[in-house]
Scaffold this motif. Structure first.
Motif, PDB file in Angstrom:
ATOM      1  N   TYR A 159      -4.614  -4.153  -0.551  1.00 62.09           N
ATOM      2  CA  TYR A 159      -4.836  -5.491  -1.069  1.00 62.09           C
ATOM      3  C   TYR A 159      -5.883  -5.495  -2.190  1.00 62.09           C
ATOM      4  O   TYR A 159      -5.850  -6.345  -3.068  1.00 62.09           O
ATOM      5  CB  TYR A 159      -5.282  -6.428   0.050  1.00 62.09           C
ATOM      6  CG  TYR A 159      -4.187  -6.699   1.051  1.00 62.09           C
ATOM      7  CD1 TYR A 159      -3.130  -7.546   0.727  1.00 62.09           C
ATOM      8  CD2 TYR A 159      -4.202  -6.108   2.306  1.00 62.09           C
ATOM      9  CE1 TYR A 159      -2.116  -7.806   1.633  1.00 62.09           C
ATOM     10  CE2 TYR A 159      -3.188  -6.356   3.222  1.00 62.09           C
ATOM     11  CZ  TYR A 159      -2.156  -7.206   2.878  1.00 62.09           C
ATOM     12  OH  TYR A 159      -1.154  -7.450   3.772  1.00 62.09           O
ATOM     13  N   GLU A 160      -6.811  -4.545  -2.168  1.00 63.00           N
ATOM     14  CA  GLU A 160      -7.855  -4.528  -3.182  1.00 63.00           C
ATOM     15  C   GLU A 160      -7.330  -4.080  -4.539  1.00 63.00           C
ATOM     16  O   GLU A 160      -7.866  -4.459  -5.578  1.00 63.00           O
ATOM     17  CB  GLU A 160      -9.020  -3.624  -2.739  1.00 63.00           C
ATOM     18  CG  GLU A 160      -8.657  -2.142  -2.524  1.00 63.00           C
ATOM     19  CD  GLU A 160      -8.052  -1.882  -1.158  1.00 63.00           C
ATOM     20  OE1 GLU A 160      -7.803  -0.696  -0.836  1.00 63.00           O
ATOM     21  OE2 GLU A 160      -7.860  -2.865  -0.414  1.00 63.00           O
ATOM     22  N   ASN A 161      -6.288  -3.261  -4.568  1.00 63.01           N
ATOM     23  CA  ASN A 161      -5.672  -2.826  -5.825  1.00 63.01           C
ATOM     24  C   ASN A 161      -4.194  -2.573  -5.562  1.00 63.01           C
ATOM     25  O   ASN A 161      -3.829  -1.588  -4.916  1.00 63.01           O
ATOM     26  CB  ASN A 161      -6.363  -1.564  -6.358  1.00 63.01           C
ATOM     27  CG  ASN A 161      -5.938  -1.242  -7.782  1.00 63.01           C
ATOM     28  OD1 ASN A 161      -4.838  -1.580  -8.214  1.00 63.01           O
ATOM     29  ND2 ASN A 161      -6.820  -0.575  -8.520  1.00 63.01           N
ATOM     30  N   ARG A 162      -3.335  -3.434  -6.098  1.00 66.00           N
ATOM     31  CA  ARG A 162      -1.913  -3.356  -5.812  1.00 66.00           C
ATOM     32  C   ARG A 162      -1.220  -2.228  -6.546  1.00 66.00           C
ATOM     33  O   ARG A 162      -0.035  -1.988  -6.330  1.00 66.00           O
ATOM     34  CB  ARG A 162      -1.242  -4.683  -6.201  1.00 66.00           C
ATOM     35  CG  ARG A 162      -1.785  -5.894  -5.472  1.00 66.00           C
ATOM     36  CD  ARG A 162      -1.491  -5.859  -4.008  1.00 66.00           C
ATOM     37  NE  ARG A 162      -0.066  -5.902  -3.717  1.00 66.00           N
ATOM     38  CZ  ARG A 162       0.450  -5.823  -2.497  1.00 66.00           C
ATOM     39  NH1 ARG A 162      -0.343  -5.664  -1.438  1.00 66.00           N
ATOM     40  NH2 ARG A 162       1.753  -5.876  -2.308  1.00 66.00           N
ATOM     41  N   THR A 163      -1.915  -1.518  -7.418  1.00 65.42           N
ATOM     42  CA  THR A 163      -1.294  -0.402  -8.132  1.00 65.42           C
ATOM     43  C   THR A 163      -1.649   0.947  -7.504  1.00 65.42           C
ATOM     44  O   THR A 163      -1.219   1.984  -8.011  1.00 65.42           O
ATOM     45  CB  THR A 163      -1.726  -0.400  -9.602  1.00 65.42           C
ATOM     46  OG1 THR A 163      -3.148  -0.228  -9.687  1.00 65.42           O
ATOM     47  CG2 THR A 163      -1.332  -1.700 -10.282  1.00 65.42           C
ATOM     48  N   TRP A 164      -2.423   0.948  -6.437  1.00 66.38           N
ATOM     49  CA  TRP A 164      -2.795   2.184  -5.758  1.00 66.38           C
ATOM     50  C   TRP A 164      -2.130   2.245  -4.386  1.00 66.38           C
ATOM     51  O   TRP A 164      -1.917   1.214  -3.741  1.00 66.38           O
ATOM     52  CB  TRP A 164      -4.314   2.294  -5.573  1.00 66.38           C
ATOM     53  CG  TRP A 164      -5.050   2.526  -6.871  1.00 66.38           C
ATOM     54  CD1 TRP A 164      -4.505   2.624  -8.109  1.00 66.38           C
ATOM     55  CD2 TRP A 164      -6.458   2.676  -7.021  1.00 66.38           C
ATOM     56  NE1 TRP A 164      -5.477   2.827  -9.043  1.00 66.38           N
ATOM     57  CE2 TRP A 164      -6.696   2.875  -8.407  1.00 66.38           C
ATOM     58  CE3 TRP A 164      -7.527   2.674  -6.140  1.00 66.38           C
ATOM     59  CZ2 TRP A 164      -7.966   3.056  -8.917  1.00 66.38           C
ATOM     60  CZ3 TRP A 164      -8.797   2.855  -6.652  1.00 66.38           C
ATOM     61  CH2 TRP A 164      -9.006   3.056  -8.031  1.00 66.38           C
ATOM     62  N   ILE A 165      -1.855   3.443  -3.968  1.00 70.67           N
ATOM     63  CA  ILE A 165      -1.250   3.649  -2.650  1.00 70.67           C
ATOM     64  C   ILE A 165      -2.347   3.736  -1.592  1.00 70.67           C
ATOM     65  O   ILE A 165      -3.303   4.503  -1.721  1.00 70.67           O
ATOM     66  CB  ILE A 165      -0.405   4.944  -2.635  1.00 70.67           C
ATOM     67  CG1 ILE A 165       0.827   4.759  -3.519  1.00 70.67           C
ATOM     68  CG2 ILE A 165       0.014   5.289  -1.219  1.00 70.67           C
ATOM     69  CD1 ILE A 165       1.790   3.723  -3.022  1.00 70.67           C
ATOM     70  N   LYS A 166      -2.207   2.931  -0.541  1.00 69.28           N
ATOM     71  CA  LYS A 166      -3.163   2.989   0.572  1.00 69.28           C
ATOM     72  C   LYS A 166      -2.546   3.682   1.778  1.00 69.28           C
ATOM     73  O   LYS A 166      -3.222   4.418   2.499  1.00 69.28           O
ATOM     74  CB  LYS A 166      -3.606   1.581   0.944  1.00 69.28           C
ATOM     75  CG  LYS A 166      -4.685   1.550   2.016  1.00 69.28           C
ATOM     76  CD  LYS A 166      -5.228   0.153   2.215  1.00 69.28           C
ATOM     77  CE  LYS A 166      -6.377   0.157   3.218  1.00 69.28           C
ATOM     78  NZ  LYS A 166      -6.955  -1.192   3.412  1.00 69.28           N
TER      79      LYS A 166
END
Length: 434
Positions: free
Chosen positions: A126-133
């Motif tokens: 949720y903090e960065n939608r372009t990164w994979i969590k």
């Protein structure tokens, strides 16, 4: 019913100019959005050439561009572009959906193809939608469905050990542990180990297909490990001919863009500009049409004459709301006029005046006495709510009484009233005819 005032327009020239300016600004903004931004690709986190996430391969395309290798991120007719331009068709990490597998069949229209099999999928934070969590490894059968488009008898194996690579093309070896490899009897190995083939070649009709089994060499998280960047560039360089471009097909990731102008205009975001243009055109047509149904009749021209002047003056007085004052002044004016006509004595006032006027009215045969007329005027002025009809009726009775006092009642055969044969000196004179 008319939609505009008679002789006027539905919109002023200034309003029309503002509407046109707003439409042009909206169209320009939508065009700029379409040129400089792409809602399909912005914010993507998947395994594609637009993604900055760990499983994307944007870094690979940027390295190639920095080395002056022509790169084209294609969203339609990718195989035809590679074939016509003497380039290389790159199918990097396609998904295994039905549409993507159907698109893969078109690879055989190109001369040279580099197919990179997928291995990972993920979900963003949720903090960065372009990164994979959250990272998840694909099931082998999902990867094999893609591989079977090229080799129906091939299978996928995954090794937990760091393999010892045997190479036939380059001195540099990839840095990869726990590799995903291909086992097949028909593949020609280029880089392989005892566990399986990392990079191999297929000859299918007139098409040369190189298959890279593990994407960790070219994705954003692994391309900076060891000599992986050198290896990734060397694969493209070996397959490209002079002047050709590396055509990265992004239709296998769902990023499609129709070359059809009309279809593009009906797709987001250009469809917003089209809707804005249609709305502006509808407003302009509405403004030009100006009305619905039959037009309103034009206003009558102002006629000359005392009657029109009196009617307009009365309308203004009525609009101002001073009818009660007008009735009071009209009452006083009637008495002054009557005093000049019948010579009312100057020394009588109040009840004496009323009695005198009633006696004269009786002698002249008026239809009603001054006392009755005066009472009607007082009732119209002193009522709980001053009504226009009551004021007008009182004024009319006052006017009729005055005329009868001057000229006599019309029903009285002996009353003085000017007839057709009366002379100019007879009209308006008091008294009776001889």
């Amino acid at each position: 019913m008319s939609g505009r005032t008679p002789g006027g327009d539905a919109f002023s020239p200034r309003a029309v100019a503002l509407l046109v300016a707003a439409g042009l600004m909206a169209f320009t903004a939508a065009a700029l959005v379409a040129i400089y931004s792409d809602p399909q690709t912005e914010g993507t986190y998947g395994a594609n050439a637009f993604s900055y996430s760990a499983i994307g391969h944007r870094a690979w395309t940027e390295i190639l561009q920095d080395l002056d290798v022509p790169v084209l991120l294609s969203r339609n007719d990718s195989a035809a572009k590679a074939y016509d331009g003497d380039g290389l068709l790159v199918l990097a990490q396609p998904n295994s959906s039905a549409d993507a597998l159907e698109s893969l069949e078109l690879m055989f229209d190109a001369d040279r193809v580099l197919l990179v099999l997928p291995r990972w999928s993920g979900h963003p934070g949720y903090e960065n939608r372009t990164w994979i969590k959250v990272l998840r490894e694909l099931e082998p059968d999902s990867v094999e469905r893609i591989l079977h488009v090229v080799d129906e008898g091939a299978s996928i194996v995954r090794s937990d050990e760091t393999p010892e690579w045997r190479r036939t093309a380059w001195d540099s070896a990839p840095s990869l542990g726990g590799a995903q490899l291909i086992r097949s009897d028909t593949i020609t190995p280029i880089v392989h180990s005892d566990a399986g083939v990392l990079l191999g070649e297929y000859k299918i009709a007139d098409t040369t297909v190189w298959v890279l089994s593990d994407p960790d060499i070219i994705n954003n998280s692994g391309i900076d490990e060891g000599d992986n960047a050198v290896f990734a560039v060397a694969m493209v360089d070996a397959l490209l001919r002079g002047g050709g471009a590396a055509v990265f097909d992004e239709t296998v990731h769902g990023f499609t863009l129709s070359p059809d102008l009309w279809k593009a205009l009906l797709s987001f975001p250009l469809n917003l500009a089209v809707l804005q243009g249609l709305f502006a055109a509808a407003v302009l047509v509405w403004a030009a049409a100006g009305r619905f149904g039959a037009p309103l009749p034009p206003r009558p021209r102002l006629k000359a004459g005392k009657q029109v002047l009196i009617a307009n003056t009365a309308s203004l007085f009525e609009f101002a709301g001073n009818l009660a004052d007008i009735l009071r002044r009209y009452h006083e004016t009637c008495l002054r006029d009557l005093g000049r006509q019948i010579h009312i004595p100057r020394d009588i006032r109040g009840a004496a005046l009323t009695h005198w006027l009633d006696q004269v009215g009786e002698a002249r045969g008026t239809s009603e006495s001054y006392n009755e007329v005066q009472a009607a005027v007082a009732a119209a002025l002193d009522g709980p709510s001053i009504a226009v009809p009551a004021l007008l009726r009182a004024a009319l009775r006052l006017h009729r009484w005055k005329q009868e006092m001057i000229h006599g009642h019309r029903a009285d055969p002996n009353g003085l009233r000017p007839g057709a044969g009366a002379g100019s000196q007879d009209r308006g004179r008091t008294g009776r005819r001889p």
